[in-house]
Design a protein around this motif. Structure first.
Motif, PDB file in Angstrom:
ATOM      1  N   ARG A   8     -14.033 -12.700  19.273  1.00  0.00           N
ATOM      2  CA  ARG A   8     -12.721 -12.284  18.771  1.00  0.00           C
ATOM      3  C   ARG A   8     -11.865 -11.777  19.924  1.00  0.00           C
ATOM      4  NH1 ARG A   8     -16.481 -10.280  15.609  1.00  0.00           N
ATOM      5  NH2 ARG A   8     -16.277  -8.200  16.475  1.00  0.00           N
ATOM      6  N   PHE A   9     -10.595 -12.125  19.889  1.00  0.00           N
ATOM      7  CA  PHE A   9      -9.642 -11.688  20.895  1.00  0.00           C
ATOM      8  C   PHE A   9      -8.431 -11.087  20.201  1.00  0.00           C
ATOM      9  CE2 PHE A   9     -12.167 -14.781  23.070  1.00  0.00           C
ATOM     10  CZ  PHE A   9     -12.215 -14.341  24.391  1.00  0.00           C
ATOM     11  N   ALA A  10      -7.842 -10.081  20.828  1.00  0.00           N
ATOM     12  CA  ALA A  10      -6.592  -9.491  20.369  1.00  0.00           C
ATOM     13  C   ALA A  10      -5.751  -9.195  21.602  1.00  0.00           C
ATOM     14  CB  ALA A  10      -6.840  -8.220  19.578  1.00  0.00           C
ATOM     15  N   GLN A  11      -4.432  -9.375  21.456  1.00  0.00           N
ATOM     16  CA  GLN A  11      -3.549  -9.174  22.598  1.00  0.00           C
ATOM     17  C   GLN A  11      -2.140  -8.874  22.118  1.00  0.00           C
ATOM     18  OE1 GLN A  11      -4.001 -13.903  22.962  1.00  0.00           O
ATOM     19  NE2 GLN A  11      -3.566 -12.996  24.830  1.00  0.00           N
ATOM     20  N   ILE A  12      -1.353  -8.281  23.026  1.00  0.00           N
ATOM     21  CA  ILE A  12       0.036  -7.956  22.693  1.00  0.00           C
ATOM     22  C   ILE A  12       0.984  -8.450  23.784  1.00  0.00           C
ATOM     23  CG2 ILE A  12      -0.505  -5.931  21.290  1.00  0.00           C
ATOM     24  CD1 ILE A  12       0.406  -4.210  23.752  1.00  0.00           C
ATOM     25  N   VAL A  13       2.223  -8.637  23.379  1.00  0.00           N
ATOM     26  CA  VAL A  13       3.342  -8.913  24.272  1.00  0.00           C
ATOM     27  C   VAL A  13       4.566  -8.358  23.551  1.00  0.00           C
ATOM     28  CG1 VAL A  13       4.030 -11.207  23.418  1.00  0.00           C
ATOM     29  CG2 VAL A  13       4.235 -10.693  25.861  1.00  0.00           C
ATOM     30  N   HIS A  14       5.654  -8.142  24.291  1.00  0.00           N
ATOM     31  CA  HIS A  14       6.862  -7.605  23.678  1.00  0.00           C
ATOM     32  C   HIS A  14       7.884  -8.711  23.446  1.00  0.00           C
ATOM     33  CE1 HIS A  14       5.144  -3.722  24.225  1.00  0.00           C
ATOM     34  NE2 HIS A  14       5.097  -3.879  25.537  1.00  0.00           N
TER      35      HIS A  14
END
Length: 118
Positions: A8-14
């Motif tokens: 599982r992967f989780a990530q953010i960007v604006h």
């Protein structure tokens, strides 16, 4: 041979405030080549959420055995580079020194998983 356990992967960007409508529109009509390449590169259960402020949160499962090779395969598709150039222009990366999704130290900031239940 047993299937590998999904990672599982989780990530953010604006997201730039001026790009909210355009970002939602392009993701409502993702190009077929992009969807096909994501599938070919062993990514499943891929979702992007927006917090209605500025953060996009993405989560997906990787079901392959060589994520580095699959990510290189994904980046080799000219249409994917076109997609990334379009969507990167709507975003601001939280990664210091980030150049784009196609090059540099990364674009989306990876998140550490601290809890999970089946």
């Amino acid at each position: 041979m047993a299937q590998p356990q999904p990672r599982r992967f989780a990530q953010i960007v604006h997201l730039k405030p001026s790009a909210v409508a355009a970002y939602k529109e392009c993701h409502a009509n993702v190009w077929p080549e992009i969807l096909q390449k994501i599938k070919e590169c062993n990514i499943v259960d891929y979702s992007i959420y927006f917090d209605n402020d500025r953060t996009l949160f993405a989560t997906f499962k990787y079901i392959g055995t060589d994520i580095e090779a699959d990510m290189k395969n994904m980046a080799s598709l000219p249409k994917m580079k076109e997609w990334w150039a379009m969507t990167d222009g709507m975003q601001e990366s939280p990664i210091p020194g980030a150049v784009s999704s196609a090059e540099g130290p990364g674009w989306w900031k990876p998140l550490e998983e601290v809890f999970h239940t089946d």
